[in-house]
Design a protein around this motif. Structure first.
Motif, PDB file in Angstrom:
ATOM      1  N   PHE A 151       0.829  -1.205   0.000  1.00  0.00           N
ATOM      2  CA  PHE A 151       0.000   0.000   0.000  1.00  0.00           C
ATOM      3  C   PHE A 151       0.864   1.255   0.000  1.00  0.00           C
ATOM      4  O   PHE A 151       0.613   2.196  -0.764  1.00  0.00           O
ATOM      5  CB  PHE A 151      -0.919  -0.003   1.225  1.00  0.00           C
ATOM      6  N   LEU A 152       1.896   1.277   0.833  1.00  0.00           N
ATOM      7  CA  LEU A 152       2.773   2.443   0.919  1.00  0.00           C
ATOM      8  C   LEU A 152       3.548   2.643  -0.380  1.00  0.00           C
ATOM      9  O   LEU A 152       3.698   3.774  -0.858  1.00  0.00           O
ATOM     10  CB  LEU A 152       3.743   2.288   2.091  1.00  0.00           C
ATOM     11  N   LEU A 153       4.029   1.555  -0.967  1.00  0.00           N
ATOM     12  CA  LEU A 153       4.797   1.648  -2.207  1.00  0.00           C
ATOM     13  C   LEU A 153       3.935   2.168  -3.355  1.00  0.00           C
ATOM     14  O   LEU A 153       4.330   3.096  -4.066  1.00  0.00           O
ATOM     15  CB  LEU A 153       5.377   0.277  -2.569  1.00  0.00           C
ATOM     16  N   VAL A 154       2.754   1.574  -3.521  1.00  0.00           N
ATOM     17  CA  VAL A 154       1.862   2.000  -4.605  1.00  0.00           C
ATOM     18  C   VAL A 154       1.443   3.454  -4.411  1.00  0.00           C
ATOM     19  O   VAL A 154       1.438   4.250  -5.358  1.00  0.00           O
ATOM     20  CB  VAL A 154       0.617   1.088  -4.677  1.00  0.00           C
ATOM     21  N   SER A 155       1.110   3.826  -3.169  1.00  0.00           N
ATOM     22  CA  SER A 155       0.688   5.199  -2.884  1.00  0.00           C
ATOM     23  C   SER A 155       1.808   6.181  -3.184  1.00  0.00           C
ATOM     24  O   SER A 155       1.582   7.244  -3.780  1.00  0.00           O
ATOM     25  CB  SER A 155       0.250   5.330  -1.419  1.00  0.00           C
ATOM     26  N   PHE A 156       3.035   5.830  -2.769  1.00  0.00           N
ATOM     27  CA  PHE A 156       4.176   6.710  -3.011  1.00  0.00           C
ATOM     28  C   PHE A 156       4.411   6.910  -4.505  1.00  0.00           C
ATOM     29  O   PHE A 156       4.584   8.049  -4.973  1.00  0.00           O
ATOM     30  CB  PHE A 156       5.440   6.139  -2.369  1.00  0.00           C
ATOM     31  N   VAL A 157       4.410   5.816  -5.264  1.00  0.00           N
ATOM     32  CA  VAL A 157       4.682   5.907  -6.703  1.00  0.00           C
ATOM     33  C   VAL A 157       3.584   6.667  -7.431  1.00  0.00           C
ATOM     34  O   VAL A 157       3.860   7.563  -8.247  1.00  0.00           O
ATOM     35  CB  VAL A 157       4.843   4.489  -7.307  1.00  0.00           C
ATOM     36  N   VAL A 158       2.318   6.336  -7.134  1.00  0.00           N
ATOM     37  CA  VAL A 158       1.191   6.906  -7.880  1.00  0.00           C
ATOM     38  C   VAL A 158       0.896   8.344  -7.470  1.00  0.00           C
ATOM     39  O   VAL A 158       0.614   9.195  -8.322  1.00  0.00           O
ATOM     40  CB  VAL A 158      -0.073   6.039  -7.710  1.00  0.00           C
ATOM     41  N   PHE A 159       0.979   8.636  -6.170  1.00  0.00           N
ATOM     42  CA  PHE A 159       0.509   9.935  -5.687  1.00  0.00           C
ATOM     43  C   PHE A 159       1.617  10.929  -5.366  1.00  0.00           C
ATOM     44  O   PHE A 159       1.333  12.106  -5.167  1.00  0.00           O
ATOM     45  CB  PHE A 159      -0.393   9.745  -4.469  1.00  0.00           C
ATOM     46  N   LEU A 160       2.874  10.471  -5.328  1.00  0.00           N
ATOM     47  CA  LEU A 160       3.976  11.402  -5.093  1.00  0.00           C
ATOM     48  C   LEU A 160       5.002  11.380  -6.219  1.00  0.00           C
ATOM     49  O   LEU A 160       5.226  12.380  -6.876  1.00  0.00           O
ATOM     50  CB  LEU A 160       4.671  11.084  -3.750  1.00  0.00           C
ATOM     51  N   LEU A 161       5.606  10.219  -6.456  1.00  0.00           N
ATOM     52  CA  LEU A 161       6.752  10.147  -7.352  1.00  0.00           C
ATOM     53  C   LEU A 161       6.407  10.524  -8.796  1.00  0.00           C
ATOM     54  O   LEU A 161       7.065  11.392  -9.388  1.00  0.00           O
ATOM     55  CB  LEU A 161       7.355   8.748  -7.311  1.00  0.00           C
ATOM     56  N   ILE A 162       5.394   9.882  -9.362  1.00  0.00           N
ATOM     57  CA  ILE A 162       5.058  10.149 -10.768  1.00  0.00           C
ATOM     58  C   ILE A 162       4.580  11.584 -10.982  1.00  0.00           C
ATOM     59  O   ILE A 162       5.084  12.291 -11.873  1.00  0.00           O
ATOM     60  CB  ILE A 162       4.027   9.129 -11.288  1.00  0.00           C
ATOM     61  N   PRO A 163       3.606  12.086 -10.164  1.00  0.00           N
ATOM     62  CA  PRO A 163       3.172  13.485 -10.371  1.00  0.00           C
ATOM     63  C   PRO A 163       4.305  14.486 -10.177  1.00  0.00           C
ATOM     64  O   PRO A 163       4.421  15.461 -10.929  1.00  0.00           O
ATOM     65  CB  PRO A 163       2.073  13.671  -9.312  1.00  0.00           C
ATOM     66  N   TRP A 164       5.142  14.267  -9.156  1.00  0.00           N
ATOM     67  CA  TRP A 164       6.239  15.191  -8.870  1.00  0.00           C
ATOM     68  C   TRP A 164       7.263  15.187 -10.005  1.00  0.00           C
ATOM     69  O   TRP A 164       7.727  16.241 -10.447  1.00  0.00           O
ATOM     70  CB  TRP A 164       6.910  14.800  -7.551  1.00  0.00           C
ATOM     71  N   THR A 165       7.614  14.006 -10.500  1.00  0.00           N
ATOM     72  CA  THR A 165       8.608  13.889 -11.568  1.00  0.00           C
ATOM     73  C   THR A 165       8.122  14.563 -12.843  1.00  0.00           C
ATOM     74  O   THR A 165       8.859  15.321 -13.489  1.00  0.00           O
ATOM     75  CB  THR A 165       8.917  12.405 -11.854  1.00  0.00           C
ATOM     76  N   THR A 166       6.870  14.307 -13.208  1.00  0.00           N
ATOM     77  CA  THR A 166       6.339  14.929 -14.423  1.00  0.00           C
ATOM     78  C   THR A 166       6.232  16.447 -14.266  1.00  0.00           C
ATOM     79  O   THR A 166       6.443  17.191 -15.231  1.00  0.00           O
ATOM     80  CB  THR A 166       4.948  14.356 -14.775  1.00  0.00           C
ATOM     81  N   GLN A 167       5.934  16.900 -13.042  1.00  0.00           N
ATOM     82  CA  GLN A 167       5.846  18.345 -12.801  1.00  0.00           C
ATOM     83  C   GLN A 167       7.207  19.007 -12.953  1.00  0.00           C
ATOM     84  O   GLN A 167       7.333  20.060 -13.582  1.00  0.00           O
ATOM     85  CB  GLN A 167       5.292  18.614 -11.403  1.00  0.00           C
ATOM     86  N   VAL A 168       8.247  18.395 -12.383  1.00  0.00           N
ATOM     87  CA  VAL A 168       9.604  18.939 -12.494  1.00  0.00           C
ATOM     88  C   VAL A 168      10.052  18.948 -13.955  1.00  0.00           C
ATOM     89  O   VAL A 168      10.614  19.934 -14.450  1.00  0.00           O
ATOM     90  CB  VAL A 168      10.593  18.135 -11.629  1.00  0.00           C
ATOM     91  N   LEU A 169       9.793  17.848 -14.657  1.00  0.00           N
ATOM     92  CA  LEU A 169      10.163  17.772 -16.078  1.00  0.00           C
ATOM     93  C   LEU A 169       9.462  18.868 -16.879  1.00  0.00           C
ATOM     94  O   LEU A 169      10.072  19.544 -17.710  1.00  0.00           O
ATOM     95  CB  LEU A 169       9.791  16.398 -16.643  1.00  0.00           C
ATOM     96  N   ASN A 170       8.180  19.047 -16.612  1.00  0.00           N
ATOM     97  CA  ASN A 170       7.395  20.035 -17.348  1.00  0.00           C
ATOM     98  C   ASN A 170       7.832  21.463 -17.024  1.00  0.00           C
ATOM     99  O   ASN A 170       7.930  22.316 -17.907  1.00  0.00           O
ATOM    100  CB  ASN A 170       5.908  19.860 -17.026  1.00  0.00           C
ATOM    101  N   ASN A 171       8.139  21.720 -15.738  1.00  0.00           N
ATOM    102  CA  ASN A 171       8.489  23.084 -15.310  1.00  0.00           C
ATOM    103  C   ASN A 171       9.903  23.504 -15.703  1.00  0.00           C
ATOM    104  O   ASN A 171      10.128  24.652 -16.089  1.00  0.00           O
ATOM    105  CB  ASN A 171       8.342  23.218 -13.808  1.00  0.00           C
ATOM    106  N   PHE A 172      10.858  22.568 -15.619  1.00  0.00           N
ATOM    107  CA  PHE A 172      12.256  22.977 -15.710  1.00  0.00           C
ATOM    108  C   PHE A 172      13.062  22.317 -16.826  1.00  0.00           C
ATOM    109  O   PHE A 172      14.156  22.784 -17.141  1.00  0.00           O
ATOM    110  CB  PHE A 172      12.970  22.701 -14.382  1.00  0.00           C
ATOM    111  N   ILE A 173      12.568  21.234 -17.418  1.00  0.00           N
ATOM    112  CA  ILE A 173      13.427  20.495 -18.344  1.00  0.00           C
ATOM    113  C   ILE A 173      12.864  20.434 -19.761  1.00  0.00           C
ATOM    114  O   ILE A 173      13.426  21.001 -20.696  1.00  0.00           O
ATOM    115  CB  ILE A 173      13.703  19.070 -17.817  1.00  0.00           C
ATOM    116  N   VAL A 174      11.725  19.762 -19.956  1.00  0.00           N
ATOM    117  CA  VAL A 174      11.247  19.541 -21.319  1.00  0.00           C
ATOM    118  C   VAL A 174      10.124  20.479 -21.733  1.00  0.00           C
ATOM    119  O   VAL A 174       9.878  20.662 -22.926  1.00  0.00           O
ATOM    120  CB  VAL A 174      10.769  18.079 -21.503  1.00  0.00           C
ATOM    121  N   GLY A 175       9.408  21.048 -20.749  1.00  0.00           N
ATOM    122  CA  GLY A 175       8.267  21.889 -21.096  1.00  0.00           C
ATOM    123  C   GLY A 175       7.234  21.098 -21.876  1.00  0.00           C
ATOM    124  O   GLY A 175       7.051  19.913 -21.649  1.00  0.00           O
ATOM    125  N   ASN A 176       6.572  21.730 -22.820  1.00  0.00           N
ATOM    126  CA  ASN A 176       5.576  21.056 -23.653  1.00  0.00           C
ATOM    127  C   ASN A 176       6.082  20.817 -25.080  1.00  0.00           C
ATOM    128  O   ASN A 176       5.301  20.606 -25.998  1.00  0.00           O
ATOM    129  CB  ASN A 176       4.279  21.879 -23.708  1.00  0.00           C
TER     130      ASN A 176
END
Length: 355
Positions: A151-176
């Motif tokens: 439960f902790l692993l799935v929650s971390f990956v789905v609700f923290l890691l993936i959204p945070w990573t895509t947000q950082v990529l979108n904001n600072f690295i690849v944009g749109n």
């Protein structure tokens, strides 16, 4: 159940951190991100972003470690939150700066949303009420170590890691732009479609995590790794928030939310640090234990003092340098709210249902 001393200290410091966050936020949203004053507010706000996740973790550590019937859950805890929520909604709708200046009727009309939806800081009460309702479900999850870790692993990956990573990529690295940018955008669109699931489960992650960290024993080497990662989390919160705000030329709180990796790292660092400290002074422990009982009252009342600070004390954040004004005003607000909470805790009915 034996009282956990570290929980008392952590609850008290988390409450003070909430006050700091709200005091620093007064000029954060309206400030010029290019000025050093705004950067100072960002610094203070960034280093206390662990407070809400830790509050939820503490609740998990305390509630999931004991047996409580569904009847008692509703009678002792959920009912109290419902009554407290209604009481303080009425208070903030009636007692506000507009009521002082224009009269109570005008104040109520202008703050009708507070009466219906609650003052903005009362969202926490709504959230924790939902968590409490689901406690019987969480109890089933933590009975099995493998299920809990899953439960902790799935929650971390789905609700923290993936959204945070895509947000950082979108904001600072690849944009749109480009193929990678488009892929990141697609992932964010899919995540946005999970909002209902996100709302149901996201704070559950911290609730179960608090129980998990409370029940396991970490080696010193493991704790040191957590502290290093925590330091990285604090730095990332400051730098990412400053970076995206400067880029957009507008205050942006994307990296302030509890569901970012940086705030997650802050939270487990602070929780671990407090758990493994030695609390040798019995007198101090008694004082902290007593003060920690007043923290809910401090939470529900502190916004009144922040919002009326200038009219009561003729004092605001820009009265002097922010590096000093934020902690000084935060302490003043905290003490005022503590005195009110302690007073209310000596009134039997109010103590039982409102604070």
């Amino acid at each position: 159940m034996e009282r956990k001393v570290y929980c008392d200290y952590l609850r008290l410091f988390a409450t003070f951190s909430v006050v700091i966050a709200h005091v620093a936020a007064v000029n954060w949203y309206s400030g010029d991100v290019n000025q050093w004053r705004w950067q100072m507010f960002n610094l203070y706000d960034s280093v206390v972003r662990w407070c809400v996740p830790v509050f939820v973790m503490l609740s998990g550590a305390l509630f999931l470690n004991r047996e409580i019937s569904i009847k008692d859950l509703y009678r002792k805890y959920i009912l109290r939150l419902v009554i407290a929520l209604f009481t303080w909604n009425v208070f903030y709708a009636l007692i506000n700066s507009d009521s002082f200046e224009k009269g109570i009727l005008s104040g109520v009309k202008l703050h009708m949303n507070d009466l219906v939806y609650g003052h903005h800081h009362m969202w926490f009460v709504y959230m924790i009420m939902g968590i409490y309702i689901c406690i019987p479900i969480y109890k089933k999850i933590v009975l099995d170590q493998k299920i809990m870790k899953y439960f902790l692993l799935v929650s971390f990956v789905v609700f923290l890691l993936i959204p945070w990573t895509t947000q950082v990529l979108n904001n600072f690295i690849v944009g749109n732009y480009g193929l990678v940018g488009k892929l990141v955008h697609v992932v964010q669109v899919y995540l946005s479609n999970l909002k209902l699931l996100h709302k149901v489960l996201r704070y559950s992650f911290y609730f179960v995590l608090g129980y998990y960290l409370d029940t396991i024993e970490l080696k010193k080497s493991q704790r040191n790794i957590i502290y290093v990662l925590g330091a990285i989390g604090f730095i990332l919160t400051i730098v990412l928030t400053s970076g995206i705000s400067l880029k957009l030329q507008n205050p942006n709180e994307t990296y302030y939310t509890p569901f970012t990796v940086n705030v997650f790292l802050e939270s487990i660092c602070v929780y671990t640090w407090f758990k493994y400290r030695e609390y040798k002074s019995e007198k101090l422990n008694e004082v902290v234990s007593k003060m920690s009982k007043y923290t809910f009252g401090i939470y529900v009342t502190h916004m009144f003092f922040i919002e009326n600070l200038n009219s009561i004390f003729n004092l605001h954040l820009l009265s002097f340098f922010p590096v000093v004004s934020v902690p000084v005003i935060s302490m003043l607000v905290f003490v005022c709210a503590l005195v009110v909470s302690a007073t209310l805790n000596h009134i039997p009915i109010i103590k039982k249902y409102c604070v």
